[in-house]
Enzyme design. Structure first.
Site, PDB file in Angstrom:
ATOM      1  CG  ASP A 172      30.336  45.899  43.491  1.00 45.03           C
ATOM      2  OD1 ASP A 172      30.083  46.665  42.553  1.00 45.03           O
ATOM      3  OD2 ASP A 172      31.419  45.311  43.601  1.00 45.03           O
TER       4      ASP A 172
ATOM      5  CG  ASP B 168      30.747  45.654  38.352  1.00 48.00           C
ATOM      6  OD1 ASP B 168      31.627  46.468  38.022  1.00 48.00           O
ATOM      7  OD2 ASP B 168      30.489  45.379  39.545  1.00 48.00           O
TER       8      ASP B 168
END
Length: 171
Positions: free
Chosen positions: A121, A143
């Site tokens: 991330d 995401d």
């Protein structure tokens, strides 16, 4: 009425999301060297921040232990299989693209889990105001595609309901 096959459209969306996700993760790890830098400020409201997410969205289920990334990968792949069956029945292009985006994002994160044991991330949106600071969870393109895909499915459901109500109203 003959229903057209929207599976190629959904598969194209999935491959596009998967490629963009994996390319962006490769770039921040191998070219930008974000794991070593930890953080790069792009804008006053946007940073690239390296996070090794061993949970799911928003870091949920972070404490599943040594086998956690395998368990989450199996669950995600089961969801992708279910999405494949849904894609075969998709009636609109919006639904096909949304399902493809969700599936492509899920597969992108599964690849990370199997390669690293965690998900890369790196996108960090935040804002500092006089009333306080707001910082969103650090996320990645997979995401974002999943969230946008779910939002598109909700939008399609609402539009379908509106069309059904309009069809029932006598003119």
């Amino acid at each position: 009425m003959i229903r057209r096959n929207l599976m190629p459209l959904g598969l194209f969306a999935a491959l596009l999301v998967l490629a963009a996700d994996q390319l962006s993760k490769w770039w921040v790890v191998n070219r930008l060297h974000l794991p070593e830098l930890r953080q790069i400020v792009l804008l006053p409201v946007l940073n690239l921040t390296m996070v090794q997410n061993s949970g799911v969205t928003f870091g949920l289920l972070n404490g599943l232990g040594a086998w956690g990334h395998y368990i989450l990968a199996v669950i995600a792949l089961a969801v992708v299989i279910a999405l494949g069956f849904w894609l075969r029945r998709a009636e609109t292009g919006l639904v096909a693209v949304a399902i493809g985006a969700i599936a492509g994002g899920a597969i992108g994160n599964v690849i990370d889990r199997l390669r690293f044991g965690w998900v890369v991330d790196f996108i960090h949106a935040h804002i500092d105001t006089r009333w306080g600071d707001f910082s969103w969870y650090v996320f990645n393109l997979a995401d974002a595609a999943i969230v946008c895909g779910v939002a598109a499915l909700i939008l399609d459901t609402q539009l379908s309901r509106r069309r059904q109500r309009q069809d029932r109203v006598p003119t």
